[in-house]
Every structure is written in C-alpha cells, then in structure tokens.
Design a protein around this motif. Structure first.
Motif, PDB file in Angstrom:
ATOM      1  N   THR A   2      53.162  -4.425 -73.382  1.00  0.00           N
ATOM      2  CA  THR A   2      52.012  -4.747 -72.537  1.00  0.00           C
ATOM      3  C   THR A   2      50.980  -5.538 -73.330  1.00  0.00           C
ATOM      4  OG1 THR A   2      52.373  -2.600 -71.503  1.00  0.00           O
ATOM      5  CG2 THR A   2      50.379  -3.774 -70.893  1.00  0.00           C
ATOM      6  N   LYS A   3      50.374  -6.523 -72.663  1.00  0.00           N
ATOM      7  CA  LYS A   3      49.360  -7.339 -73.332  1.00  0.00           C
ATOM      8  C   LYS A   3      48.063  -6.557 -73.486  1.00  0.00           C
ATOM      9  CE  LYS A   3      48.192 -11.521 -72.426  1.00  0.00           C
ATOM     10  NZ  LYS A   3      47.864 -12.779 -71.691  1.00  0.00           N
ATOM     11  N   PRO A   4      47.342  -6.761 -74.605  1.00  0.00           N
ATOM     12  CA  PRO A   4      46.025  -6.118 -74.756  1.00  0.00           C
ATOM     13  C   PRO A   4      45.076  -6.567 -73.650  1.00  0.00           C
ATOM     14  CG  PRO A   4      46.794  -7.028 -76.851  1.00  0.00           C
ATOM     15  CD  PRO A   4      47.735  -7.524 -75.802  1.00  0.00           C
ATOM     16  N   ALA A   5      44.156  -5.685 -73.282  1.00  0.00           N
ATOM     17  CA  ALA A   5      43.191  -5.998 -72.222  1.00  0.00           C
ATOM     18  C   ALA A   5      42.115  -6.964 -72.707  1.00  0.00           C
ATOM     19  CB  ALA A   5      42.551  -4.712 -71.715  1.00  0.00           C
ATOM     20  N   TYR A   6      41.940  -7.059 -74.036  1.00  0.00           N
ATOM     21  CA  TYR A   6      40.897  -7.918 -74.604  1.00  0.00           C
ATOM     22  C   TYR A   6      41.481  -8.836 -75.674  1.00  0.00           C
ATOM     23  CZ  TYR A   6      38.116  -4.175 -72.525  1.00  0.00           C
ATOM     24  OH  TYR A   6      37.591  -3.257 -71.649  1.00  0.00           O
ATOM     25  N   LYS A   7      40.939 -10.045 -75.750  1.00  0.00           N
ATOM     26  CA  LYS A   7      41.388 -11.014 -76.753  1.00  0.00           C
ATOM     27  C   LYS A   7      40.486 -10.989 -77.989  1.00  0.00           C
ATOM     28  CE  LYS A   7      43.509 -14.591 -78.568  1.00  0.00           C
ATOM     29  NZ  LYS A   7      44.749 -14.352 -79.317  1.00  0.00           N
ATOM     30  N   ARG A   8      39.163 -10.873 -77.740  1.00  0.00           N
ATOM     31  CA  ARG A   8      38.213 -10.878 -78.869  1.00  0.00           C
ATOM     32  C   ARG A   8      37.193  -9.765 -78.661  1.00  0.00           C
ATOM     33  NH1 ARG A   8      35.431 -16.444 -80.323  1.00  0.00           N
ATOM     34  NH2 ARG A   8      37.544 -16.794 -81.151  1.00  0.00           N
ATOM     35  N   VAL A   9      37.041  -8.895 -79.653  1.00  0.00           N
ATOM     36  CA  VAL A   9      36.135  -7.748 -79.513  1.00  0.00           C
ATOM     37  C   VAL A   9      35.245  -7.617 -80.749  1.00  0.00           C
ATOM     38  CG1 VAL A   9      37.784  -6.502 -78.059  1.00  0.00           C
ATOM     39  CG2 VAL A   9      37.756  -6.072 -80.520  1.00  0.00           C
ATOM     40  N   LYS A 213      31.632  -0.505 -74.575  1.00  0.00           N
ATOM     41  CA  LYS A 213      32.534   0.635 -74.396  1.00  0.00           C
ATOM     42  C   LYS A 213      32.218   1.649 -75.486  1.00  0.00           C
ATOM     43  CE  LYS A 213      36.610   1.883 -72.329  1.00  0.00           C
ATOM     44  NZ  LYS A 213      36.933   1.859 -70.911  1.00  0.00           N
ATOM     45  N   VAL A 214      31.838   2.852 -75.070  1.00  0.00           N
ATOM     46  CA  VAL A 214      31.520   3.923 -76.009  1.00  0.00           C
ATOM     47  C   VAL A 214      32.747   4.833 -76.102  1.00  0.00           C
ATOM     48  CG1 VAL A 214      29.962   5.835 -76.541  1.00  0.00           C
ATOM     49  CG2 VAL A 214      29.089   3.805 -75.342  1.00  0.00           C
ATOM     50  N   PHE A 215      33.227   5.064 -77.331  1.00  0.00           N
ATOM     51  CA  PHE A 215      34.423   5.884 -77.491  1.00  0.00           C
ATOM     52  C   PHE A 215      34.364   6.652 -78.803  1.00  0.00           C
ATOM     53  CE2 PHE A 215      35.315   2.323 -80.131  1.00  0.00           C
ATOM     54  CZ  PHE A 215      36.304   2.687 -81.033  1.00  0.00           C
ATOM     55  N   SER A 216      35.301   7.567 -78.985  1.00  0.00           N
ATOM     56  CA  SER A 216      35.330   8.383 -80.203  1.00  0.00           C
ATOM     57  C   SER A 216      36.247   7.764 -81.250  1.00  0.00           C
ATOM     58  CB  SER A 216      35.816   9.795 -79.882  1.00  0.00           C
ATOM     59  OG  SER A 216      36.071  10.505 -81.078  1.00  0.00           O
ATOM     60  N   ILE A 217      35.696   7.483 -82.418  1.00  0.00           N
ATOM     61  CA  ILE A 217      36.499   6.924 -83.508  1.00  0.00           C
ATOM     62  C   ILE A 217      37.315   8.017 -84.203  1.00  0.00           C
ATOM     63  CG2 ILE A 217      34.706   7.152 -85.294  1.00  0.00           C
ATOM     64  CD1 ILE A 217      37.153   4.170 -84.859  1.00  0.00           C
ATOM     65  N   ILE A 218      36.965   9.280 -83.965  1.00  0.00           N
ATOM     66  CA  ILE A 218      37.706  10.362 -84.630  1.00  0.00           C
ATOM     67  C   ILE A 218      38.842  10.890 -83.753  1.00  0.00           C
ATOM     68  CG2 ILE A 218      35.829  11.081 -86.161  1.00  0.00           C
ATOM     69  CD1 ILE A 218      35.062  13.240 -84.214  1.00  0.00           C
ATOM     70  N   LYS A 219      38.953  10.379 -82.545  1.00  0.00           N
ATOM     71  CA  LYS A 219      40.032  10.791 -81.639  1.00  0.00           C
ATOM     72  C   LYS A 219      41.264   9.937 -81.925  1.00  0.00           C
ATOM     73  CE  LYS A 219      40.737  11.409 -76.636  1.00  0.00           C
ATOM     74  NZ  LYS A 219      40.093  11.164 -75.328  1.00  0.00           N
ATOM     75  N   PRO A 220      42.383  10.531 -82.334  1.00  0.00           N
ATOM     76  CA  PRO A 220      43.569   9.752 -82.713  1.00  0.00           C
ATOM     77  C   PRO A 220      44.054   8.828 -81.584  1.00  0.00           C
ATOM     78  CG  PRO A 220      43.837  12.052 -83.352  1.00  0.00           C
ATOM     79  CD  PRO A 220      42.612  11.984 -82.508  1.00  0.00           C
ATOM     80  N   GLY A 221      44.272   7.547 -81.937  1.00  0.00           N
ATOM     81  CA  GLY A 221      44.819   6.583 -80.980  1.00  0.00           C
ATOM     82  C   GLY A 221      43.849   6.053 -79.955  1.00  0.00           C
ATOM     83  N   ALA A 222      42.564   6.476 -80.017  1.00  0.00           N
ATOM     84  CA  ALA A 222      41.595   6.076 -78.987  1.00  0.00           C
ATOM     85  C   ALA A 222      41.371   4.564 -78.976  1.00  0.00           C
ATOM     86  CB  ALA A 222      40.266   6.805 -79.195  1.00  0.00           C
ATOM     87  N   LEU A 223      41.261   3.961 -80.150  1.00  0.00           N
ATOM     88  CA  LEU A 223      40.977   2.528 -80.227  1.00  0.00           C
ATOM     89  C   LEU A 223      42.108   1.713 -79.595  1.00  0.00           C
ATOM     90  CD1 LEU A 223      39.154   0.239 -81.187  1.00  0.00           C
ATOM     91  CD2 LEU A 223      40.251   0.368 -83.431  1.00  0.00           C
ATOM     92  N   LYS A 224      43.340   2.067 -79.887  1.00  0.00           N
ATOM     93  CA  LYS A 224      44.473   1.332 -79.308  1.00  0.00           C
ATOM     94  C   LYS A 224      44.522   1.513 -77.792  1.00  0.00           C
ATOM     95  CE  LYS A 224      49.471   0.758 -79.377  1.00  0.00           C
ATOM     96  NZ  LYS A 224      50.775   1.261 -79.854  1.00  0.00           N
ATOM     97  N   ARG A 225      44.333   2.737 -77.314  1.00  0.00           N
ATOM     98  CA  ARG A 225      44.369   2.983 -75.865  1.00  0.00           C
ATOM     99  C   ARG A 225      43.293   2.170 -75.152  1.00  0.00           C
ATOM    100  NH1 ARG A 225      45.412   8.203 -77.706  1.00  0.00           N
ATOM    101  NH2 ARG A 225      43.239   8.859 -77.453  1.00  0.00           N
ATOM    102  N   LEU A 226      42.121   2.109 -75.762  1.00  0.00           N
ATOM    103  CA  LEU A 226      41.014   1.344 -75.201  1.00  0.00           C
ATOM    104  C   LEU A 226      41.376  -0.140 -75.114  1.00  0.00           C
ATOM    105  CD1 LEU A 226      37.400   1.839 -76.539  1.00  0.00           C
ATOM    106  CD2 LEU A 226      38.305  -0.421 -76.079  1.00  0.00           C
ATOM    107  N   ILE A 227      41.916  -0.677 -76.193  1.00  0.00           N
ATOM    108  CA  ILE A 227      42.298  -2.091 -76.256  1.00  0.00           C
ATOM    109  C   ILE A 227      43.374  -2.417 -75.212  1.00  0.00           C
ATOM    110  CG2 ILE A 227      43.514  -3.796 -77.705  1.00  0.00           C
ATOM    111  CD1 ILE A 227      40.580  -3.560 -78.422  1.00  0.00           C
TER     112      ILE A 227
END
Length: 238
Positions: A2-9, A213-227
């Motif tokens: 699947t393609k990422p939802a964002y190109k530049r962040v 987008k506010v998210f938890s950096i200590i939650k495993p895999g959160a950054l990838k799921r968000l992207i």
C-alpha cells in the motif's frame, strides 16, 4: 504494498522524548528505537524533515538557569537542540539512513546553516533533514519552528510526537472516562481549550491550512500506521 498516505511530512519530536526513563540527557536505547521507526518510513520513500526540542538537555542545567535573562536561556535551549539533532543524525547514519542537520544559528564548523532551497534538494534526494536551533530567535518554541519549517518546505502535515496517543476530551491520566478525538478542527480545539501546540505554532498551522497529527512516539508502530493512513492519533484540520 500500500502507498503511504503522505509524501512529505514534518515530524516534531520533544527533547524529553529522548530521555527515556532517565532524569535528563539522551537514553541510547530510546533514540535507537525512535530512529528505527523513522528509518522504516524513510525507506518507504516518504520525504521526512524533523524538528527536535532541547528539553532533555536543558533540564539538566535548568536549576542554574533560574533568574537568567530569557534570551540567554533561549539561546542555550537552541544549542541543546543542535546537540540532539547531531545525536539523531548519527543514530540514523548507523542504520544506513543519510541525514543532514541544518541549523538556524550559524555554526558551520558543526552543522550547515539552514537554507530553504538546499533543504528541499535534500528532501527530494531522499535524505532526512533535521532542523536544529529552533527558529534561530529567542521567545519562540520548537513547536513554532516545526510549524514554520513545515510551511516552508511544503509539508503535507505536521506530526507532533508526544507521550499520549492523541488529543483527549480531558487528561486521560486524571479522568478515566476521557475519550480520544479521531479528528477535530482548529476552531473546535480552540473553543474547547485543548492544548495541541503553543498558540503561535497553532495559529501558523491554521493560517497555512497545515494539518497537525498528534500521536504517541512511545507506542510501537504508531508512526508507520499513521503514515499509512490508519486510525492513529488525532488529526487537527481546518
């Protein structure tokens, strides 16, 4: 795939996030785990810029800074962000990701100065750009630096990494019934007095129609799921 939802962040990291469970400074295991998450999205082809705070280092000298001139203290904080940026770039290098640190304060023997066209070139080349020293001016937070740099580089979104997995109706530590907003508008966040970013940064994002987008950096895999566009954290939008 699947393609990422964002190109530049633009990713905003707090300095405190690097401390782990330590009272101040950089926890090696913590920075390595964060860099592994960052490397994962960089390898997906997402153009990534990072602004990092300096609270983890400044916290160690804060008692001695009491009563200090505000501008002097802020410049010390900016230098702390340069130290964090160097540590972050070095950790990325060790996992095979090329990073460039660009500073708003001119210290060319250590890092290159921030020049917008050069930063855009690095992003297009697939390098991670770490913006150090905030805006280069006292009285402005690194949140404001994140909003400013995000707007300057044409980021699609500002990702604000925190210790909480989004924006809640109340403090989830104090109120067990608090619920997480999946999405909320800038105006709603203001009317509900929700502290998403400092007022200057928040206003800049709102004026530039730059979502947060506010998210938890200590939650495993959160950054990838968000992207990847999954339901992670809270989206603040116009």
């Amino acid at each position: 795939m699947t393609k990422p939802a964002y190109k530049r962040v633009l990713l905003k990291l707090s300095g405190e996030a690097l401390m782990g469970d330590d009272p101040y400074g950089i926890n090696r295991a913590t920075i390595e785990r964060m860099v592994a998450d960052v490397a994962e999205i960089a390898r997906m082809g997402v153009e990534l810029a990072i602004v990092i705070g300096g609270g983890n280092i400044f916290r160690g000298v804060a008692p001695g800074a009491q009563g200090m001139d505000r501008s002097t203290a802020d410049y010390m904080g900016m230098l702390a962000t340069v130290m964090n940026s160097l540590a972050l770039a070095d950790a990325m290098r060790q996992v095979g990701i090329t990073a460039r640190v660009m500073s708003a304060i001119n210290i060319e023997q250590v890092v290159e100065p921030y020049v917008r066209p050069k930063a855009l070139q690095y992003l297009e080349e697939g390098k991670v750009v770490v913006f150090a020293a905030g805006t280069g001016n006292p009285f402005f937070t690194t949140d404001t630096a994140a909003a400013l740099r995000g707007a300057e580089i044409g980021a699609e979104i500002v990702l604000k990494a925190t210790k909480v997995d989004g924006v809640y109706t109340a403090d989830p530590k104090k109120d067990p019934s608090a619920t997480r907003y999946t999405t909320i508008t800038f105006d709603e966040a203001i009317s509900k007095h929700l502290q998403v970013m400092d007022a200057t940064a928040f206003s800049l994002c709102r004026d530039q129609k730059l979502p947060i987008k506010v998210f938890s950096i200590i939650k495993p895999g959160a950054l990838k799921r968000l992207i990847m566009g999954e339901d992670e954290g809270t989206l603040v939008h116009v």
